[in-house]
Write a protein that holds these residues in place. Structure first.
Motif, PDB file in Angstrom:
ATOM      1  N   GLU A 199      63.312  90.791  55.223  1.00 41.09           N
ATOM      2  CA  GLU A 199      63.063  89.248  54.634  1.00 41.09           C
ATOM      3  C   GLU A 199      62.041  89.250  53.544  1.00 41.09           C
ATOM      4  O   GLU A 199      60.998  89.971  53.549  1.00 41.09           O
ATOM      5  N   MET A 200      62.669  88.262  52.760  1.00 43.10           N
ATOM      6  CA  MET A 200      61.680  88.358  51.337  1.00 43.10           C
ATOM      7  C   MET A 200      61.899  86.874  50.762  1.00 43.10           C
ATOM      8  O   MET A 200      62.898  86.278  50.759  1.00 43.10           O
ATOM      9  N   PRO A 201      60.597  86.316  50.594  1.00 47.29           N
ATOM     10  CA  PRO A 201      60.346  84.841  50.087  1.00 47.29           C
ATOM     11  C   PRO A 201      61.477  84.891  48.717  1.00 47.29           C
ATOM     12  O   PRO A 201      61.799  85.629  47.852  1.00 47.29           O
ATOM     13  N   PRO A 202      62.162  83.530  48.613  1.00 47.31           N
ATOM     14  CA  PRO A 202      63.065  83.309  47.355  1.00 47.31           C
ATOM     15  C   PRO A 202      62.440  83.209  46.084  1.00 47.31           C
ATOM     16  O   PRO A 202      62.792  83.572  45.018  1.00 47.31           O
ATOM     17  N   THR A 203      61.029  82.982  46.091  1.00 50.03           N
ATOM     18  CA  THR A 203      60.347  83.039  44.753  1.00 50.03           C
ATOM     19  C   THR A 203      59.165  83.802  44.931  1.00 50.03           C
ATOM     20  O   THR A 203      58.407  84.062  45.828  1.00 50.03           O
ATOM     21  N   VAL A 204      58.583  84.271  43.492  1.00 50.96           N
ATOM     22  CA  VAL A 204      57.369  84.844  43.469  1.00 50.96           C
ATOM     23  C   VAL A 204      56.576  84.186  42.357  1.00 50.96           C
ATOM     24  O   VAL A 204      57.264  83.575  41.413  1.00 50.96           O
ATOM     25  N   LEU A 205      55.074  84.147  42.481  1.00 55.05           N
ATOM     26  CA  LEU A 205      54.657  83.299  41.526  1.00 55.05           C
ATOM     27  C   LEU A 205      53.695  84.448  40.799  1.00 55.05           C
ATOM     28  O   LEU A 205      52.754  84.984  41.178  1.00 55.05           O
ATOM     29  N   LEU A 206      53.596  84.130  39.427  1.00 51.38           N
ATOM     30  CA  LEU A 206      52.761  84.917  38.552  1.00 51.38           C
ATOM     31  C   LEU A 206      51.882  84.068  37.540  1.00 51.38           C
ATOM     32  O   LEU A 206      52.457  83.032  36.997  1.00 51.38           O
ATOM     33  N   ALA A 207      50.740  84.676  37.143  1.00 58.43           N
ATOM     34  CA  ALA A 207      50.041  83.804  36.300  1.00 58.43           C
ATOM     35  C   ALA A 207      49.059  84.947  35.264  1.00 58.43           C
ATOM     36  O   ALA A 207      48.844  85.926  35.942  1.00 58.43           O
ATOM     37  N   PRO A 208      48.867  84.566  34.133  1.00 54.01           N
ATOM     38  CA  PRO A 208      47.982  85.243  33.379  1.00 54.01           C
ATOM     39  C   PRO A 208      46.689  85.434  34.290  1.00 54.01           C
ATOM     40  O   PRO A 208      46.047  84.554  34.896  1.00 54.01           O
ATOM     41  N   THR A 209      46.031  86.614  33.836  1.00 53.48           N
ATOM     42  CA  THR A 209      44.651  87.057  34.680  1.00 53.48           C
ATOM     43  C   THR A 209      43.839  87.779  33.595  1.00 53.48           C
ATOM     44  O   THR A 209      44.107  88.716  32.959  1.00 53.48           O
ATOM     45  N   ALA A 210      42.396  87.614  33.697  1.00 54.71           N
ATOM     46  CA  ALA A 210      41.370  88.188  33.022  1.00 54.71           C
ATOM     47  C   ALA A 210      41.142  89.572  33.786  1.00 54.71           C
ATOM     48  O   ALA A 210      40.506  90.500  33.179  1.00 54.71           O
ATOM     49  N   PHE A 211      41.561  89.775  35.152  1.00 57.25           N
ATOM     50  CA  PHE A 211      40.938  90.724  35.813  1.00 57.25           C
ATOM     51  C   PHE A 211      41.790  91.986  35.546  1.00 57.25           C
ATOM     52  O   PHE A 211      43.215  91.827  35.557  1.00 57.25           O
ATOM     53  N   THR A 212      41.115  93.258  35.426  1.00 60.77           N
ATOM     54  CA  THR A 212      42.117  94.479  35.241  1.00 60.77           C
ATOM     55  C   THR A 212      42.081  95.355  36.373  1.00 60.77           C
ATOM     56  O   THR A 212      42.508  96.160  36.231  1.00 60.77           O
ATOM     57  N   ASP A 213      40.932  95.283  37.305  1.00 63.01           N
ATOM     58  CA  ASP A 213      40.798  96.015  38.433  1.00 63.01           C
ATOM     59  C   ASP A 213      40.836  95.196  39.813  1.00 63.01           C
ATOM     60  O   ASP A 213      40.386  94.040  39.919  1.00 63.01           O
ATOM     61  N   TYR A 214      41.144  96.147  40.807  1.00 60.98           N
ATOM     62  CA  TYR A 214      41.354  95.108  42.314  1.00 60.98           C
ATOM     63  C   TYR A 214      39.648  94.920  42.448  1.00 60.98           C
ATOM     64  O   TYR A 214      39.617  94.017  43.232  1.00 60.98           O
ATOM     65  N   ARG A 215      38.759  95.722  42.313  1.00 62.00           N
ATOM     66  CA  ARG A 215      37.455  95.768  42.624  1.00 62.00           C
ATOM     67  C   ARG A 215      37.031  94.317  42.159  1.00 62.00           C
ATOM     68  O   ARG A 215      36.353  93.495  43.044  1.00 62.00           O
ATOM     69  N   ALA A 216      37.065  94.219  40.978  1.00 60.14           N
ATOM     70  CA  ALA A 216      36.463  92.746  40.157  1.00 60.14           C
ATOM     71  C   ALA A 216      37.182  91.544  40.902  1.00 60.14           C
ATOM     72  O   ALA A 216      36.551  90.594  41.338  1.00 60.14           O
ATOM     73  N   ALA A 217      38.429  91.640  41.023  1.00 63.65           N
ATOM     74  CA  ALA A 217      39.486  90.633  41.491  1.00 63.65           C
ATOM     75  C   ALA A 217      39.000  90.123  42.828  1.00 63.65           C
ATOM     76  O   ALA A 217      38.826  89.161  43.346  1.00 63.65           O
ATOM     77  N   GLY A 218      38.817  91.380  43.832  1.00 62.48           N
ATOM     78  CA  GLY A 218      38.539  91.079  45.113  1.00 62.48           C
ATOM     79  C   GLY A 218      36.869  90.753  45.259  1.00 62.48           C
ATOM     80  O   GLY A 218      36.763  89.583  46.288  1.00 62.48           O
ATOM     81  N   GLY A 219      36.300  91.002  44.339  1.00 58.59           N
ATOM     82  CA  GLY A 219      34.644  90.319  44.461  1.00 58.59           C
ATOM     83  C   GLY A 219      34.811  88.989  43.957  1.00 58.59           C
ATOM     84  O   GLY A 219      33.872  88.096  44.465  1.00 58.59           O
ATOM     85  N   ALA A 220      35.707  88.598  42.978  1.00 61.08           N
ATOM     86  CA  ALA A 220      35.681  87.039  42.682  1.00 61.08           C
ATOM     87  C   ALA A 220      36.338  86.279  44.225  1.00 61.08           C
ATOM     88  O   ALA A 220      36.055  85.074  44.322  1.00 61.08           O
ATOM     89  N   LEU A 221      37.382  86.765  44.866  1.00 62.41           N
ATOM     90  CA  LEU A 221      37.665  86.181  46.045  1.00 62.41           C
ATOM     91  C   LEU A 221      36.602  86.188  47.080  1.00 62.41           C
ATOM     92  O   LEU A 221      36.487  85.085  47.637  1.00 62.41           O
TER      93      LEU A 221
END
Length: 107
Positions: free
Chosen positions: A38-60
């Motif tokens: 099963e797969m959702p009918p939509t995916v959301l995307l947005a521009p981001t300044a994050f280029t690596d997962y470590r930094a993005a995870g730190g923000a979360l």
């Protein structure tokens, strides 16, 4: 003649002798790949300044939560979760765009 040349001189040519390759090895392959049922009918995307997962995870984690279900790709954050209301909003630098997955909820 130095030692290396003496050894090469003593060595047998590659064409001489019998080559026996190693015996085949039987292995059990375990993967974490699962069928998509099963797969959702939509995916959301947005521009981001994050280029690596470590930094993005730190923000979360700075919000006191860890959130899954997102990826970074080509200066975008993509998720099936709403990027406006969820903790994932800290990853976006603009209004999220909704895109159809084209599967209508089923595989």
């Amino acid at each position: 003649m130095d030692a290396a040349q003496a050894l090469l001189h003593l060595a047998m040519p590659r064409t001489t002798g019998l080559y026996l390759r190693p015996a085949p090895i039987t292995e059990v392959l375990t993967t974490n790949l699962l069928p998509v049922i099963e797969m959702p009918p939509t995916v959301l995307l947005a521009p981001t300044a994050f280029t690596d997962y470590r930094a993005a995870g730190g923000a979360l984690e700075g919000q006191g939560r860890r959130e899954s279900g997102w990826i970074l790709r080509d200066n975008l954050v993509l998720s099936f979760h709403d990027l406006r209301d969820s903790p994932l909003r800290v990853l976006g630098d603009g209004d999220p765009e909704r895109r159809e997955t084209g599967v209508g909820g089923q595989r």
